[in-house]
Design a protein around this motif. Structure first.
Motif, PDB file in Angstrom:
ATOM      1  N   PHE A 189       0.822  -1.206   0.000  1.00 55.85           N
ATOM      2  CA  PHE A 189       0.000   0.000   0.000  1.00 55.85           C
ATOM      3  C   PHE A 189       0.859   1.261   0.000  1.00 55.85           C
ATOM      4  O   PHE A 189       0.521   2.239  -0.669  1.00 55.85           O
ATOM      5  CB  PHE A 189      -0.949  -0.019   1.205  1.00 55.85           C
ATOM      6  CG  PHE A 189      -1.914   1.137   1.241  1.00 55.85           C
ATOM      7  CD1 PHE A 189      -2.821   1.322   0.206  1.00 55.85           C
ATOM      8  CD2 PHE A 189      -1.919   2.024   2.305  1.00 55.85           C
ATOM      9  CE1 PHE A 189      -3.720   2.386   0.237  1.00 55.85           C
ATOM     10  CE2 PHE A 189      -2.817   3.079   2.345  1.00 55.85           C
ATOM     11  CZ  PHE A 189      -3.723   3.262   1.309  1.00 55.85           C
ATOM     12  N   ASP A 190       1.957   1.270   0.749  1.00 53.47           N
ATOM     13  CA  ASP A 190       2.831   2.444   0.773  1.00 53.47           C
ATOM     14  C   ASP A 190       3.366   2.771  -0.621  1.00 53.47           C
ATOM     15  O   ASP A 190       3.510   3.955  -0.980  1.00 53.47           O
ATOM     16  CB  ASP A 190       3.997   2.221   1.740  1.00 53.47           C
ATOM     17  CG  ASP A 190       3.605   2.446   3.191  1.00 53.47           C
ATOM     18  OD1 ASP A 190       2.409   2.707   3.444  1.00 53.47           O
ATOM     19  OD2 ASP A 190       4.479   2.356   4.073  1.00 53.47           O
ATOM     20  N   GLN A 191       3.645   1.747  -1.417  1.00 51.97           N
ATOM     21  CA  GLN A 191       4.094   1.987  -2.791  1.00 51.97           C
ATOM     22  C   GLN A 191       2.994   2.669  -3.601  1.00 51.97           C
ATOM     23  O   GLN A 191       3.264   3.605  -4.374  1.00 51.97           O
ATOM     24  CB  GLN A 191       4.477   0.673  -3.473  1.00 51.97           C
ATOM     25  CG  GLN A 191       5.775   0.059  -2.995  1.00 51.97           C
ATOM     26  CD  GLN A 191       6.018  -1.280  -3.684  1.00 51.97           C
ATOM     27  OE1 GLN A 191       5.837  -2.338  -3.089  1.00 51.97           O
ATOM     28  NE2 GLN A 191       6.399  -1.233  -4.940  1.00 51.97           N
ATOM     29  N   MET A 194       2.812   6.262  -2.659  1.00 50.98           N
ATOM     30  CA  MET A 194       3.903   7.015  -3.271  1.00 50.98           C
ATOM     31  C   MET A 194       3.614   7.305  -4.739  1.00 50.98           C
ATOM     32  O   MET A 194       3.834   8.435  -5.219  1.00 50.98           O
ATOM     33  CB  MET A 194       5.209   6.235  -3.125  1.00 50.98           C
ATOM     34  CG  MET A 194       6.440   7.016  -3.554  1.00 50.98           C
ATOM     35  SD  MET A 194       6.882   8.323  -2.384  1.00 50.98           S
ATOM     36  CE  MET A 194       7.669   7.348  -1.097  1.00 50.98           C
ATOM     37  N   GLU A 195       3.104   6.317  -5.450  1.00 49.18           N
ATOM     38  CA  GLU A 195       2.759   6.525  -6.854  1.00 49.18           C
ATOM     39  C   GLU A 195       1.662   7.586  -7.003  1.00 49.18           C
ATOM     40  O   GLU A 195       1.713   8.427  -7.909  1.00 49.18           O
ATOM     41  CB  GLU A 195       2.297   5.207  -7.475  1.00 49.18           C
ATOM     42  CG  GLU A 195       3.392   4.169  -7.624  1.00 49.18           C
ATOM     43  CD  GLU A 195       2.872   2.843  -8.153  1.00 49.18           C
ATOM     44  OE1 GLU A 195       1.677   2.799  -8.566  1.00 49.18           O
ATOM     45  OE2 GLU A 195       3.631   1.849  -8.154  1.00 49.18           O
ATOM     46  N   GLN A 196       0.689   7.568  -6.102  1.00 57.15           N
ATOM     47  CA  GLN A 196      -0.391   8.540  -6.184  1.00 57.15           C
ATOM     48  C   GLN A 196       0.115   9.948  -5.867  1.00 57.15           C
ATOM     49  O   GLN A 196      -0.321  10.925  -6.485  1.00 57.15           O
ATOM     50  CB  GLN A 196      -1.534   8.160  -5.234  1.00 57.15           C
ATOM     51  CG  GLN A 196      -2.730   9.095  -5.277  1.00 57.15           C
ATOM     52  CD  GLN A 196      -3.392   9.172  -6.640  1.00 57.15           C
ATOM     53  OE1 GLN A 196      -3.329   8.214  -7.415  1.00 57.15           O
ATOM     54  NE2 GLN A 196      -4.040  10.285  -6.919  1.00 57.15           N
ATOM     55  N   LEU A 197       1.023  10.067  -4.908  1.00 56.36           N
ATOM     56  CA  LEU A 197       1.608  11.383  -4.617  1.00 56.36           C
ATOM     57  C   LEU A 197       2.303  11.938  -5.850  1.00 56.36           C
ATOM     58  O   LEU A 197       2.183  13.131  -6.170  1.00 56.36           O
ATOM     59  CB  LEU A 197       2.590  11.285  -3.449  1.00 56.36           C
ATOM     60  CG  LEU A 197       2.007  11.010  -2.060  1.00 56.36           C
ATOM     61  CD1 LEU A 197       3.115  11.046  -1.011  1.00 56.36           C
ATOM     62  CD2 LEU A 197       0.920  12.009  -1.702  1.00 56.36           C
ATOM     63  N   ASN A 198       3.028  11.098  -6.550  1.00 57.16           N
ATOM     64  CA  ASN A 198       3.697  11.530  -7.777  1.00 57.16           C
ATOM     65  C   ASN A 198       2.669  11.967  -8.817  1.00 57.16           C
ATOM     66  O   ASN A 198       2.861  12.983  -9.507  1.00 57.16           O
ATOM     67  CB  ASN A 198       4.579  10.412  -8.332  1.00 57.16           C
ATOM     68  CG  ASN A 198       5.784  10.134  -7.457  1.00 57.16           C
ATOM     69  OD1 ASN A 198       6.263  11.008  -6.736  1.00 57.16           O
ATOM     70  ND2 ASN A 198       6.284   8.907  -7.499  1.00 57.16           N
ATOM     71  N   ALA A 205       8.630  13.516  -2.195  1.00 55.69           N
ATOM     72  CA  ALA A 205       8.352  12.422  -1.259  1.00 55.69           C
ATOM     73  C   ALA A 205       9.382  11.313  -1.424  1.00 55.69           C
ATOM     74  O   ALA A 205       9.550  10.765  -2.510  1.00 55.69           O
ATOM     75  CB  ALA A 205       6.944  11.877  -1.482  1.00 55.69           C
ATOM     76  N   GLU A 206      10.049  10.983  -0.332  1.00 53.27           N
ATOM     77  CA  GLU A 206      11.084   9.946  -0.354  1.00 53.27           C
ATOM     78  C   GLU A 206      10.624   8.665   0.314  1.00 53.27           C
ATOM     79  O   GLU A 206      10.996   7.565  -0.087  1.00 53.27           O
ATOM     80  CB  GLU A 206      12.342  10.477   0.342  1.00 53.27           C
ATOM     81  CG  GLU A 206      13.555   9.582   0.249  1.00 53.27           C
ATOM     82  CD  GLU A 206      14.787  10.231   0.853  1.00 53.27           C
ATOM     83  OE1 GLU A 206      14.941  10.175   2.093  1.00 53.27           O
ATOM     84  OE2 GLU A 206      15.570  10.827   0.094  1.00 53.27           O
ATOM     85  N   GLN A 207       9.784   8.809   1.361  1.00 56.40           N
ATOM     86  CA  GLN A 207       9.317   7.630   2.108  1.00 56.40           C
ATOM     87  C   GLN A 207       8.005   7.956   2.794  1.00 56.40           C
ATOM     88  O   GLN A 207       7.861   9.033   3.391  1.00 56.40           O
ATOM     89  CB  GLN A 207      10.361   7.217   3.157  1.00 56.40           C
ATOM     90  CG  GLN A 207       9.941   6.037   4.021  1.00 56.40           C
ATOM     91  CD  GLN A 207      10.875   5.833   5.219  1.00 56.40           C
ATOM     92  OE1 GLN A 207      11.777   6.638   5.453  1.00 56.40           O
ATOM     93  NE2 GLN A 207      10.653   4.767   5.964  1.00 56.40           N
ATOM     94  N   ILE A 208       7.031   7.050   2.716  1.00 54.43           N
ATOM     95  CA  ILE A 208       5.777   7.204   3.453  1.00 54.43           C
ATOM     96  C   ILE A 208       6.052   6.888   4.919  1.00 54.43           C
ATOM     97  O   ILE A 208       6.542   5.805   5.255  1.00 54.43           O
ATOM     98  CB  ILE A 208       4.686   6.269   2.905  1.00 54.43           C
ATOM     99  CG1 ILE A 208       4.427   6.543   1.423  1.00 54.43           C
ATOM    100  CG2 ILE A 208       3.401   6.425   3.717  1.00 54.43           C
ATOM    101  CD1 ILE A 208       3.921   7.922   1.114  1.00 54.43           C
TER     102      ILE A 208
END
Length: 431
Positions: A189-191, A194-198, A205-208
């Motif tokens: 889910f964290d991945q 991260m994709e959605q933030l991009n 963003a480097e790490q959730i």
């Protein structure tokens, strides 16, 4: 504003507000566009007569107020609501990998009507905290804004007794089916966050680090019924009241100070820094008053109307209502009463509201729970006990409270706004 325009903007507000964070963001934007000056709780406040202000806490609660005159002499005309709704919240470590699928573990937030969450097109929205490329902690709102998951029902062939009623286990029956995943994949889910933030344009963003994410139904709010006399949507309880309060503040030329507070966490007891049982509203009012003596004088001259939806009498389940206190949809706002102070209404505040409705040519109804059934509550009694201010509980009648999709009358929100406008225009509140 016409009733049609009012309702169309309501639908837009509901669609833009899949989480309390998004609701407050939308309200903050509307108040600032109307000229309200944003305050920061960390700063010293230099409040000026004739100005309007808005302040948020936790990004999920908001207070907006106007100061046309010194509030000590006149008191405040206060409106209250809450920004949260019962739903499913994504767990911190939600990843469940089995049978070739990725599912999300969830926990229930508030008194969710669980059966309504099955077989819906679900998305995820909320707030994400991340480590930036500079090594600092940053927060941003996130919304996948499309159907990314569902909770499929078990086929009736595998449970022939399901229509006789079946218990739902929140731990095992509610994980959300997100995607197919092969044995070689290890998507988490964290991945996906991260994709959605991009996708949303967040490039640093480097790490959730953490998230407060909620599931929501992607079906849009709509006017329904053969004559479009109903509104159907998620989160009517209680974003409907937030919208009514906001529009009342923005469309009323107040001669006396007025205030709107929309708190988070009502559905889970209000006990938080940004909830009604926390100090947010009291802190704002004390900073406005400046001294304890002025604060007490101001409260004695003030009144609060807590707005939270009421139970309309359901034609299929009329036996669950007291027939003498059974509100009808599209027949006006509801005064909510309870002998055990589950609502803060008393004879004084109820009489005031009935008079206001008469002046505004607005029909008014009353609700009292059946004496053999437990009664819910609102931010009204909490605010009344925390501040010692005269308080009234009212609301728009609705069906399917706490369902994933609720229903209210298309005329009632506009009715309530008309009554609340009359309230904000009252220069004196005499006993």
């Amino acid at each position: 504003m016409t009733e049609s325009d009012f309702n169309q903007q309501l639908l837009n507000f509901l669609n833009k507000s899949p989480s309390p964070f998004h609701a407050v963001s939308s309200m903050l934007e509307a108040f600032q566009q109307a000229g309200y000056q944003r305050l920061n709780e960390r700063d010293a406040w230099d409040l000026k007569q004739g100005q309007s202000y808005v302040v948020t806490r936790n990004g999920s609660s908001i207070v907006a107020f106007t100061l046309p005159v010194d509030p000590v002499a006149t008191g405040f005309r206060m409106l209250g609501a809450h920004t949260d709704s019962p739903c499913l919240k994504v767990k911190t470590n939600p990843d469940l990998n089995d049978q070739g699928y990725l599912r999300l573990g969830v926990e229930t937030y508030g008194g969710v009507l669980l059966s309504t969450w099955f077989d819906r097109d679900l998305s995820v929205a909320g707030r994400v905290a991340y480590r930036s490329t500079e090594g600092s902690v940053k927060q941003t709102l996130i919304n996948f804004d499309r159907a990314i998951g569902s909770i499929p029902n078990l086929a009736i062939h595998l449970n022939r007794e399901v229509n006789k009623g079946v218990a739902i286990n929140a731990q095992t029956d509610l994980p959300v089916l997100l995607m197919h995943q092969s044995a070689e994949e290890s998507v988490c889910f964290d991945q996906l966050l991260m994709e959605q933030l991009n996708t949303q344009g967040v490039q640093d963003a480097e790490q959730i680090l953490e998230h407060e994410c909620f599931l929501y139904d992607t079906q849009s709010a709509a006017l329904t019924g053969f004559r479009q006399e109903f509104i159907a949507s998620a989160r009517l309880d209680n974003l409907l009241s937030c919208y009514i309060g906001m529009q009342t503040m923005l469309n009323t030329e107040q001669k006396v100070p007025a205030l709107l507070v929309c708190n988070d966490h009502e559905e889970v007891g209000s006990m938080s820094a940004s909830g009604a049982q926390g100090p947010f509203l009291q802190s704002v009012l004390k900073r406005i008053a400046r001294t304890e003596e002025r604060y007490q004088q101001m409260l004695a001259a003030s009144m609060m109307i807590s707005c939270d939806n009421a139970h309309g009498i359901h034609p299929n389940y009329a036996k669950y209502h007291d027939n003498n206190h059974a509100p009808l949809l599209n027949q006006g706002p509801v005064i909510k009463l309870n002998a055990n102070q589950r609502y803060a209404t008393n004879s004084e505040t109820s009489a005031w509201f009935r008079l206001l409705c008469q002046k505004a040519d607005v029909p008014v109804q009353s609700f009292i729970m059946r004496s053999d059934l437990a009664c819910g509550s609102t931010i009204g009694p909490i605010t009344a006990s925390e501040l010692g201010v005269r308080t009234l509980d009212v609301g728009v009648p609705q069906f399917a409270m706490h369902s994933i999709r609720e229903m209210a009358g298309a005329r009632d929100a506009f009715y309530l706004q008309s009554a609340l406008r009359s309230f904000l225009l009252q220069e004196k509140l005499e006993s």
